[in-house]
Design a protein around this motif. Structure first.
Motif, short mmCIF file in Angstrom:
data_model
loop_
_atom_site.label_atom_id
_atom_site.label_comp_id
_atom_site.label_asym_id
_atom_site.label_seq_id
_atom_site.Cartn_x
_atom_site.Cartn_y
_atom_site.Cartn_z
N UNK A 64 0.80 -1.22 0.00
CA UNK A 64 0.00 0.00 0.00
C UNK A 64 0.84 1.28 0.00
N UNK A 65 0.36 2.26 -0.73
CA UNK A 65 0.93 3.61 -0.68
C UNK A 65 0.21 4.34 0.45
N UNK A 75 -3.49 8.04 5.57
CA UNK A 75 -4.28 7.91 4.34
C UNK A 75 -3.58 6.95 3.38
N UNK A 76 -4.36 6.43 2.41
CA UNK A 76 -3.84 5.43 1.47
C UNK A 76 -4.37 5.73 0.08
N UNK A 77 -3.49 5.60 -0.92
CA UNK A 77 -3.96 5.63 -2.31
C UNK A 77 -4.60 4.28 -2.56
N UNK A 78 -5.86 4.26 -2.99
CA UNK A 78 -6.61 3.00 -3.02
C UNK A 78 -5.88 1.91 -3.83
N UNK A 79 -5.73 0.72 -3.23
CA UNK A 79 -5.12 -0.39 -3.95
C UNK A 79 -6.16 -1.22 -4.70
N UNK A 80 -7.43 -1.03 -4.37
CA UNK A 80 -8.53 -1.73 -5.05
C UNK A 80 -9.80 -0.95 -4.75
N UNK A 81 -10.86 -1.26 -5.51
CA UNK A 81 -12.04 -0.41 -5.43
C UNK A 81 -13.13 -0.93 -4.50
N UNK A 110 -3.43 1.74 -6.93
CA UNK A 110 -2.00 1.89 -6.64
C UNK A 110 -1.52 0.74 -5.76
N UNK A 111 -0.53 0.02 -6.23
CA UNK A 111 0.08 -1.03 -5.40
C UNK A 111 1.59 -1.00 -5.61
N UNK A 112 2.33 -1.02 -4.51
CA UNK A 112 3.78 -1.01 -4.64
C UNK A 112 4.26 -2.43 -4.90
N UNK A 113 4.16 -2.83 -6.18
CA UNK A 113 4.56 -4.18 -6.59
C UNK A 113 5.82 -4.07 -7.45
N UNK A 114 6.46 -5.23 -7.73
CA UNK A 114 7.62 -5.22 -8.62
C UNK A 114 7.08 -5.17 -10.06
N UNK A 115 7.35 -4.05 -10.77
CA UNK A 115 6.75 -3.91 -12.10
C UNK A 115 7.27 -4.93 -13.10
N UNK A 116 6.41 -5.41 -13.95
CA UNK A 116 6.78 -6.26 -15.08
C UNK A 116 5.64 -6.15 -16.09
N UNK A 117 5.76 -6.87 -17.23
CA UNK A 117 4.70 -6.76 -18.23
C UNK A 117 3.34 -7.12 -17.60
N UNK A 118 2.38 -6.22 -17.72
CA UNK A 118 1.05 -6.49 -17.18
C UNK A 118 0.92 -6.22 -15.69
N UNK A 119 2.02 -5.78 -15.05
CA UNK A 119 1.93 -5.45 -13.61
C UNK A 119 2.60 -4.11 -13.35
N UNK A 120 1.84 -3.19 -12.81
CA UNK A 120 2.32 -1.82 -12.64
C UNK A 120 2.02 -1.34 -11.23
N UNK A 121 2.57 -0.17 -10.90
CA UNK A 121 2.30 0.38 -9.56
C UNK A 121 1.07 1.29 -9.60
#
Ligand code: AMP
Length: 416
Positions: A64-65, A75-81, A110-121
């Motif tokens: 989470x951000x 506060x948090x930038x929403x990771x899901x709706x 927004x999710x602090x994940x390790x970016x790769x094809x099809x996966x973003x922050x």
């Protein structure tokens, strides 16, 4: 040079048309199935997600951000709706103010994940939720909407996987069985799994560590531990899917990475996507509304990743383009008339543009080509003297004079 943050991206012309296409189809389908749009803030109280998404999930534990704002609030930038829509459902008493609580939303997550094809922050989701309905037909309808979305986008080579993870009545028995089956193998699993065994054994199925997989593959299946009501529900969902000729496969490992799921879970996988192959996923979350302080109402929904839908779009997808007219001006008189004409076309509802920097006719014609104008109108001294404008049909290069007063109608005919 200041660049975009890792895991975030600009969506530029050339790409943005695909997004508009996906968003248009998603919107049309949601409306067709009776969903209404809700837009919630991107930023929420941290506790909405720690309570809603769940303390034991990877999202809350690692991704989470979250920060303290200048007023000292966490506060948090929403990771899901889903938690945001549940909050809005409760806060605005939507079950009484809307004819039915079938909601959809599109926007960035927004999710602090390790970016790769099809996966973003920062990525984008279409999120669809239904509150207060528990009939298995609604589970099937939500899956049908998801399936229809993929079909309508022309995405091929996909697979629908479903599972039932039981409810708070039958889950404890399944947890016991899981731990019993693990037995002496538990210490061989990764650190995360050791922790999951203590907090929420079901989450062991989320494990991606290769060495753990043979042990996890041999574990018991949740559908073998369902209580009678959960079993009946799951059977009914499958019967609906069968009668609608929607093909599916049961995946015992489909427990989904969130804590709130009960009974039905599902995903649609895209075979062309590589490692990040889930186009969308969702399930039922009957306890969540109450857990977040609302009435005891069931819920079910799914989220689709828009980046992944765009990635999976077939090459030959026809994207809507706006036909445009380009007005070429010759000389000062021509320029004054061209400015008038461009405005007139736009006010008549047509897309039109011109080159404001004084440039030669050749350069302006080149520009008309570059913007892929459907029609070019040439306005110069000769034409003005005749009370005409030269109209060039860019699809075949044919050129003719058109009386000034009839130009808008002629352009409209060619561009419709
Ligand atoms: P989830 O909210 O984790 O159930 O994910 C639902 C869908 O959102 C997935 O099937 C993906 O299509 C998409 N998604 C989730 N996480 C990401 C991410 N980090 N980057 C891009 N898409 C994602």
């Amino acid at each position: 040079m200041i660049t975009a943050l890792r895991g975030t991206h600009d969506i530029l012309p050339g790409e943005v048309e695909k997004w508009q296409h996906v968003e248009r189809i998603a919107r049309q389908l949601c409306e067709r199935y009776g969903y209404v749009e809700v837009r919630t803030p991107v930023i929420e109280r941290e506790e909405l997600f720690s309570k809603g998404t769940g303390e034991t999930t990877d999202i809350v534990q690692k991704e989470m951000y979250s920060f303290e704002d200048k007023g000292g609030d966490r506060v948090t930038l929403r990771p899901e709706a889903t938690p945001s829509l549940v909050r809005a459902f409760i806060e605005h008493n939507l079950e009484h103010t809307l004819p039915s609580a079938k909601l959809y939303m599109m926007g960035p997550m927004f999710r602090y994940e390790r970016p790769q094809k099809g996966r973003y922050r920062q990525f984008h989701q279409l999120d669809v939720e239904v509150f207060a309905l528990s009939d298995p037909a609604i589970d099937a309808e939500v899956i049908d909407l998801a399936w229809r979305l993929i079909e309508a986008l022309g995405i091929k080579q996909t697979e629908l996987v479903i599972n039932s993870v039981g409810c708070k009545e039958c889950r404890p028995k399944f947890h016991e069985a899981l731990l019993a089956a693990l037995g002496d193998d538990l210490p061989k699993l990764c650190g995360d799994c050791q922790r999951r065994a203590k907090t929420n054994p079901l989450r062991i199925y989320d494990c991606k560590v290769p060495a753990d997989q043979p042990i996890i593959d041999a574990l018991p299946h949740s559908i073998d531990y369902l209580c009678e009501p959960c079993k009946t529900h799951f059977t009914a969902v499958q019967a609906h899917l069968t009668s609608w000729e929607i093909p599916w496969r049961i995946s015992h490992r489909l427990v989904r990475g969130l804590d709130y799921y009960v009974r039905t879970t599902f995903e649609i996988l895209g075979e062309t996507l590589g490692a990040q192959n889930a186009l969308l996923g969702g399930g039922r979350y009957d306890g969540l509304v109450k857990q977040l302080g609302g009435p005891d109402r069931p819920g079910i929904g799914f989220a689709a990743g828009l980046e992944r839908l765009v990635l999976a779009l077939p090459e030959d997808t026809t994207l809507a383009t706006t036909p445009r007219a380009f007005v070429v001006a010759i000389g000062d008189d021509g320029r004054a008339e061209a400015i008038k004409l461009v405005r007139e076309l736009r006010r008549a509802g047509l897309a039109a543009q011109m080159e404001y920097d004084a440039r030669g006719v050749k350069a302006q014609m080149k520009r008309a080509d570059r913007v892929q104008a459907r029609v070019t109108l040439i306005v110069g001294g000769d034409e003005l003297a005749r009370g005409e404008v030269t109209l060039r049909d860019m699809s075949n290069g044919e050129q003719r004079g058109v009386v000034r007063a009839a130009v808008v109608d002629e352009v409209r005919k060619l561009m419709s």
